[in-house]
Design a protein around this motif. Structure first.
Motif, PDB file in Angstrom:
ATOM      1  N   MET A 148       2.907  25.477   5.013  1.00 31.04           N
ATOM      2  CA  MET A 148       2.620  26.659   4.192  1.00 31.04           C
ATOM      3  C   MET A 148       2.667  27.920   5.045  1.00 31.04           C
ATOM      4  SD  MET A 148      -1.412  26.306   3.227  1.00 31.04           S
ATOM      5  CE  MET A 148      -2.692  25.964   4.448  1.00 31.04           C
ATOM      6  N   HIS A 149       3.178  28.980   4.426  1.00 29.85           N
ATOM      7  CA  HIS A 149       3.375  30.242   5.121  1.00 29.85           C
ATOM      8  C   HIS A 149       2.416  31.280   4.540  1.00 29.85           C
ATOM      9  CE1 HIS A 149       5.322  34.075   6.195  1.00 29.85           C
ATOM     10  NE2 HIS A 149       5.813  33.411   7.224  1.00 29.85           N
ATOM     11  N   PHE A 150       1.584  31.845   5.400  1.00 33.22           N
ATOM     12  CA  PHE A 150       0.596  32.817   4.950  1.00 33.22           C
ATOM     13  C   PHE A 150       1.254  34.173   4.722  1.00 33.22           C
ATOM     14  CE2 PHE A 150      -1.817  29.673   7.378  1.00 33.22           C
ATOM     15  CZ  PHE A 150      -2.796  29.347   6.469  1.00 33.22           C
ATOM     16  N   SER A 151       0.810  34.859   3.684  1.00 29.92           N
ATOM     17  CA  SER A 151       1.326  36.196   3.392  1.00 29.92           C
ATOM     18  C   SER A 151       0.198  37.208   3.259  1.00 29.92           C
ATOM     19  CB  SER A 151       2.148  36.167   2.097  1.00 29.92           C
ATOM     20  OG  SER A 151       1.363  35.693   1.013  1.00 29.92           O
ATOM     21  N   GLY A 152      -0.996  36.834   3.678  1.00 29.28           N
ATOM     22  CA  GLY A 152      -2.162  37.704   3.647  1.00 29.28           C
ATOM     23  C   GLY A 152      -3.229  37.139   4.567  1.00 29.28           C
ATOM     24  N   VAL A 274      -1.147  32.537   0.533  1.00 23.67           N
ATOM     25  CA  VAL A 274       0.087  31.904   0.979  1.00 23.67           C
ATOM     26  C   VAL A 274       1.232  32.232   0.020  1.00 23.67           C
ATOM     27  CG1 VAL A 274      -1.088  29.991   2.126  1.00 23.67           C
ATOM     28  CG2 VAL A 274      -0.423  29.760  -0.273  1.00 23.67           C
ATOM     29  N   ASP A 275       2.454  32.155   0.553  1.00 28.19           N
ATOM     30  CA  ASP A 275       3.633  32.209  -0.307  1.00 28.19           C
ATOM     31  C   ASP A 275       3.670  30.924  -1.133  1.00 28.19           C
ATOM     32  OD1 ASP A 275       4.633  34.684   0.562  1.00 28.19           O
ATOM     33  OD2 ASP A 275       5.552  33.767   2.321  1.00 28.19           O
ATOM     34  N   PRO A 276       4.244  30.967  -2.335  1.00 25.63           N
ATOM     35  CA  PRO A 276       4.196  29.800  -3.219  1.00 25.63           C
ATOM     36  C   PRO A 276       5.171  28.699  -2.850  1.00 25.63           C
ATOM     37  CG  PRO A 276       5.420  31.566  -4.276  1.00 25.63           C
ATOM     38  CD  PRO A 276       4.877  32.134  -2.988  1.00 25.63           C
ATOM     39  N   GLY A 277       6.026  28.932  -1.846  1.00 26.95           N
ATOM     40  CA  GLY A 277       7.103  27.993  -1.564  1.00 26.95           C
ATOM     41  C   GLY A 277       6.652  26.575  -1.294  1.00 26.95           C
ATOM     42  N   TRP A 278       5.545  26.395  -0.548  1.00 25.03           N
ATOM     43  CA  TRP A 278       5.110  25.046  -0.179  1.00 25.03           C
ATOM     44  C   TRP A 278       4.662  24.261  -1.407  1.00 25.03           C
ATOM     45  CZ3 TRP A 278      -0.324  23.324   0.712  1.00 25.03           C
ATOM     46  CH2 TRP A 278      -0.371  21.986   1.106  1.00 25.03           C
ATOM     47  N   ILE A 279       3.720  24.817  -2.154  1.00 23.58           N
ATOM     48  CA  ILE A 279       3.208  24.129  -3.336  1.00 23.58           C
ATOM     49  C   ILE A 279       4.323  23.919  -4.360  1.00 23.58           C
ATOM     50  CG2 ILE A 279       1.703  24.365  -5.344  1.00 23.58           C
ATOM     51  CD1 ILE A 279       0.101  23.566  -2.987  1.00 23.58           C
ATOM     52  N   SER A 585       8.525  30.804   3.192  1.00 20.37           N
ATOM     53  CA  SER A 585       8.069  32.193   3.310  1.00 20.37           C
ATOM     54  C   SER A 585       8.994  33.094   2.505  1.00 20.37           C
ATOM     55  CB  SER A 585       8.048  32.647   4.772  1.00 20.37           C
ATOM     56  OG  SER A 585       9.348  32.934   5.233  1.00 20.37           O
ATOM     57  N   ARG A 586       8.433  34.176   1.982  1.00 22.52           N
ATOM     58  CA  ARG A 586       9.224  35.141   1.222  1.00 22.52           C
ATOM     59  C   ARG A 586      10.319  35.740   2.102  1.00 22.52           C
ATOM     60  NH1 ARG A 586       8.621  34.489  -4.197  1.00 22.52           N
ATOM     61  NH2 ARG A 586       6.504  34.852  -4.922  1.00 22.52           N
ATOM     62  N   ALA A 587      10.017  35.943   3.378  1.00 23.08           N
ATOM     63  CA  ALA A 587      11.002  36.543   4.285  1.00 23.08           C
ATOM     64  C   ALA A 587      12.241  35.667   4.390  1.00 23.08           C
ATOM     65  CB  ALA A 587      10.382  36.757   5.662  1.00 23.08           C
ATOM     66  N   GLU A 588      12.055  34.345   4.440  1.00 25.87           N
ATOM     67  CA  GLU A 588      13.193  33.431   4.543  1.00 25.87           C
ATOM     68  C   GLU A 588      14.011  33.443   3.256  1.00 25.87           C
ATOM     69  OE1 GLU A 588      11.140  29.878   5.475  1.00 25.87           O
ATOM     70  OE2 GLU A 588      11.086  30.238   7.627  1.00 25.87           O
ATOM     71  N   LEU A 589      13.343  33.540   2.110  1.00 27.87           N
ATOM     72  CA  LEU A 589      14.057  33.626   0.835  1.00 27.87           C
ATOM     73  C   LEU A 589      14.877  34.912   0.771  1.00 27.87           C
ATOM     74  CD1 LEU A 589      14.713  32.736  -2.053  1.00 27.87           C
ATOM     75  CD2 LEU A 589      12.574  33.829  -2.786  1.00 27.87           C
ATOM     76  N   VAL A 590      14.281  36.014   1.226  1.00 28.10           N
ATOM     77  CA  VAL A 590      14.990  37.301   1.228  1.00 28.10           C
ATOM     78  C   VAL A 590      16.250  37.214   2.085  1.00 28.10           C
ATOM     79  CG1 VAL A 590      14.847  39.679   2.074  1.00 28.10           C
ATOM     80  CG2 VAL A 590      13.017  38.750   0.657  1.00 28.10           C
ATOM     81  N   LEU A 591      16.154  36.590   3.261  1.00 35.18           N
ATOM     82  CA  LEU A 591      17.320  36.445   4.135  1.00 35.18           C
ATOM     83  C   LEU A 591      18.415  35.623   3.461  1.00 35.18           C
ATOM     84  CD1 LEU A 591      15.809  35.870   7.702  1.00 35.18           C
ATOM     85  CD2 LEU A 591      17.204  37.795   6.949  1.00 35.18           C
ATOM     86  N   ALA A 592      18.007  34.538   2.793  1.00 38.84           N
ATOM     87  CA  ALA A 592      18.990  33.687   2.111  1.00 38.84           C
ATOM     88  C   ALA A 592      19.702  34.465   1.009  1.00 38.84           C
ATOM     89  CB  ALA A 592      18.305  32.447   1.541  1.00 38.84           C
ATOM     90  N   LEU A 593      18.958  35.236   0.232  1.00 39.36           N
ATOM     91  CA  LEU A 593      19.563  36.010  -0.853  1.00 39.36           C
ATOM     92  C   LEU A 593      20.482  37.102  -0.310  1.00 39.36           C
ATOM     93  CD1 LEU A 593      16.473  36.338  -3.226  1.00 39.36           C
ATOM     94  CD2 LEU A 593      18.537  34.975  -3.638  1.00 39.36           C
TER      95      LEU A 593
END
Length: 738
Positions: A148-152, A274-279, A585-593
């Motif tokens: 899980m990736h923390f975002s806060g 956390v970012d929702p990606g893990w769950i 993580s949201r950052a990884e999704l942004v890079l992919a997009l």
């Protein structure tokens, strides 16, 4: 009598009476005879019933929708106007059948720890672990890293005996090669063991001491408690409830958590945002697992039997070889010319096409007419993967002699490779009217129409081919692609967001749809600035962001150009879709997009570009925009730079520029890294030859020159050896940088 009220009994009786046949309700009163109001089963009623069943499916009325689809098939059994939508209907029936018997699992059942609380909207989570239930963690050397990736802001609480806790290693804020290391101190009553609490900042091989905290002597027999709190700019540490140390560390309250592999604690509790990606990924994997089990047992309803199944058939490559096996090069020739033609055809067959080109270019009209030379040159250039020359020769020949069916088809085949798809469609439409080679012609025409986004026309062409040759596996594959292009993924719930250039759909949440739209529009503007505006407005691109990898992998089968392994996103030229799955993580999704959006823009602006440039520019643009929106021309791609540091051999530029898709993907990681470095060199290396090469390449591609010819023309006059040496020098500087 049951204790039921008089009023309730009254309306129940009324309902029962209404359920009786009309004659009984009227208590024998004769009714005027009327013709039953039956809607005829035709194309018009089919369209209305299709729309009604689609609405029920969209509203997730699975049982109602499933029944509606099957009733539609029964009413219109065997009708030719149904076949164009049959693949879509099959997918929708399967979707309804699956969701009738499936419920999305509770997140608590998907993890090895104890999920105390989780709010999908805010991302706030609290999860507890014991040493025997750490399956959620992934082993990475001497560490167990949580996905899980923390975002806060977040807090880690540990409980255990003081001495085992002091042997633990705890890492917080893991982001790439950057993290903060926490060491727990200890002081025994007899003074035998004493070490301070410590905080260190790690980046690559560099270690920086941040803080040290004194350990007070413990008198309590209770287990010790450790609490590490990570806020945007501060890491703090408490021991047995007392503040022991803190330090400034700009993590942005992001990253992952890692612990040492030893079982040195009794309880671990993690609380934070956390970012929702893990769950979401865990839930998606469970749903996909259930979907796989369901589909292994699911039987296609008998209602589909009214339409014959597809049969194996000749592939396009086999059909083309057969078509040209007895091609007539010259209608009436001398014995010398016939012998010469035979020698050239034998040279092609032995793999000497390049030598045959040399021979043909030296011949004159007396030795062999121009029309024959043009056709033979076209065949040889085809062997050599030089589509622009094939097209030139065929168009030259067409001015001399009327083209036959085979050469017209060959012309269309190679027009697609030089990005002249509209011209290819026009030729194929003429050939289709001849009803000759109906499978080959209609299959290729349908594929071109599908790529062009002309879905209704593609559907009609597929069905015309099926009517002429029967259902085939190739036509069925095109139907499946068409269904994905029009229906999309079989999600239970879909959130959508539209922008000027994109229509984003996701099964994650509305926030993800909005983030994707913003990201894609942002990189679209970057592409406009770097590559120029498109010649004409583009239809909004459909984008699908999956909640997890399992359903993503399943969806892209049949529309992805490359294999499925290790992809975080794709741009499919065959259906004009960007597809990605929600990263941890949201950052990884942004890079992919960002990466996939560059592919889409290049496709629209330049057509088919060399693979190294396609991937290199996507990697370059993805890295140039920081999380705060600032653009830096010479920004470094940390991941690719790390790969370059470990590479022992580079592909020389002369060979690298000419890598085809297969050659590029054989060593994907190293070739992606080198492609990024080459584009970085072309754009930021301030090398005149490099800049001239890229300018020429883009100019040729804008003319829709096929990528092979564009590359050769761009390299004319360039000293590739000198370019290679300049690139290596530049790369050495990049590798040494941070």
């Amino acid at each position: 009598m049951n204790p039921i009220s008089a009023s309730r009994a009254g309306w129940m009786l009324a309902l029962a009476l209404l359920a009786l046949p009309g004659e009984a309700r009227a208590q024998g009163t004769p009714s005027s005879p009327t013709a039953p109001n039956v809607v005829p089963a035709d194309a018009t009623s089919f369209a209305a019933e299709f729309e009604a069943a689609s609405v029920s499916t969209q509203r997730r009325l699975w049982k109602v929708a499933h029944a509606a689809w099957l009733e539609l098939l029964r009413r219109h059994a065997g009708a030719s106007y149904v076949r164009p939508r049959l693949a879509e209907i099959r997918e929708l029936v399967r979707k309804c059948a699956f969701w009738q018997v499936t419920r999305e699992p509770d997140a608590k059942t998907c993890i090895s720890g104890k999920l105390i609380s989780y709010d999908a909207t805010s991302g706030r989570i609290c999860v507890q672990y014991s040493p025997d239930h750490l399956d959620d963690f992934a082993k990475d050397g001497e560490l167990l890293v949580h996905p899980m990736h923390f975002s806060g802001s977040y807090t880690i609480e540990l409980e255990g005996e003081p001495e085992p806790l002091s042997r633990m290693t705890l890492l917080v804020g893991i982001e790439g090669d950057r993290s903060c290391l926490v060491r727990v101190g200890i002081r025994t009553q007899d003074g035998r063991l004493h070490k301070a609490h410590q905080l260190f900042a790690l980046q690559g091989d560099e270690v920086e001491a941040l803080a040290e905290g004194e350990v007070e002597e413990r008198t309590s027999k209770k287990p010790a408690t450790v609490q590490v709190s990570v806020r945007p700019r501060v890491v703090s540490f408490r021991y047995d409830g007392k503040q022991a140390m803190s330090a400034e560390w700009d993590s942005g309250a992001q990253g992952r958590l890692g612990i040492s592999t030893g079982q040195d604690f009794t309880k671990l509790v993690v609380t934070g945002i956390v970012d929702p990606g893990w769950i979401d990924g865990l839930i998606d994997a469970r749903v996909q697992q259930e979907r796989t089990a369901f589909e292994a047992k699911w039987v296609v309803p008998e209602e589909f039997a009214a339409w014959p199944e597809a049969k194996p058939s000749e592939t396009r490559e086999e059909a083309i070889r057969r078509l040209f096996s007895d091609v007539t090069v010259l209608e009436k020739g001398t014995p010398f010319q016939s012998e010469l033609i035979q020698r050239i055809l034998e040279g092609r067959a032995s793999g000497s096409s390049a030598a045959m080109v040399t021979v043909l270019l030296e011949l004159n009209d007396e030795q062999l007419p121009q029309s024959a030379r043009d056709l033979l040159l076209a065949l040889c250039y085809g062997d050599l993967k030089r589509p622009a020359q094939v097209v030139d020769r065929l168009e030259s020949r067409a001015k001399l002699v009327p083209p036959d069916f085979a050469t017209q088809f060959l012309h269309a085949e190679f027009l697609t490779q030089v990005e002249r798809r509209e011209d290819a469609c026009a030729i194929l439409e003429q050939l289709a009217r001849q009803d000759r080679e109906p499978q080959l012609v209609n299959e290729m025409l349908a594929e071109l129409l599908l790529i062009a986004g002309r879905h209704d026309e593609a559907r009609a062409v597929i069905e015309r081919g099926v009517e002429l040759v029967g259902p085939t596996s190739e036509f069925e594959a095109l139907r499946v692609r068409l269904a994905k292009a029009t229906v999309g993924p079989p999600w239970r719930t879909t959130m959508s967001q539209a922008s000027p250039h994109f229509l984003v759909n996701t099964d994650v949440d509305t926030a993800t749809a909005k983030l994707a739209c913003r990201t894609l529009e942002d990189v679209w503007m970057d592409c406009q600035r770097l590559l120029g505006r498109l010649d004409r407005p583009a239809t909004p691109t459909r984008v699908f962001v999956f909640s997890g990898r399992s359903s993503y992998d399943d969806y892209i089968r049949g529309i992805a150009q490359d294999g499925l392994e290790n992809t975080v996103g794709i741009y499919s030229r065959s259906v004009h879709q960007i597809v990605a799955w929600n990263q941890l993580s949201r950052a990884e999704l942004v890079l992919a997009l960002r990466h996939e959006c560059v592919h889409r823009y290049l496709d629209l602006a330049l057509g088919d570009v060399p693979r190294w440039y396609d991937e290199g520019l996507a990697e370059y643009i993805s890295a140039c925009k920081s999380s705060d929106g600032a653009w830096t021309d010479d920004a470094l791609n940390a991941g690719r730079l790390e790969e370059l540091r470990h590479m022992t051999v580079l592909v020389d530029l002369r060979s690298f520029f000419r890598l085809n898709d297969y050659g590029f993907m054989r060593n994907a990681n190293s070739n992606y890294a080198q492609a990024w470095a080459v584009v970085h060199f072309l754009r930021c290396g301030r090398n005149e030859a490099a800049m001239a090469f890229e300018r020429r390449l883009l100019a040729e591609l804008r003319q829709r020159t096929d990528n092979s010819s564009a590359l050769e023309r761009a390299l004319e006059g360039i000293d590739v050896v000198a370019l290679q040496q300049a690139f290596i020098t530049y790369l050495e500087k990049l590798v040494k940088s941070r």
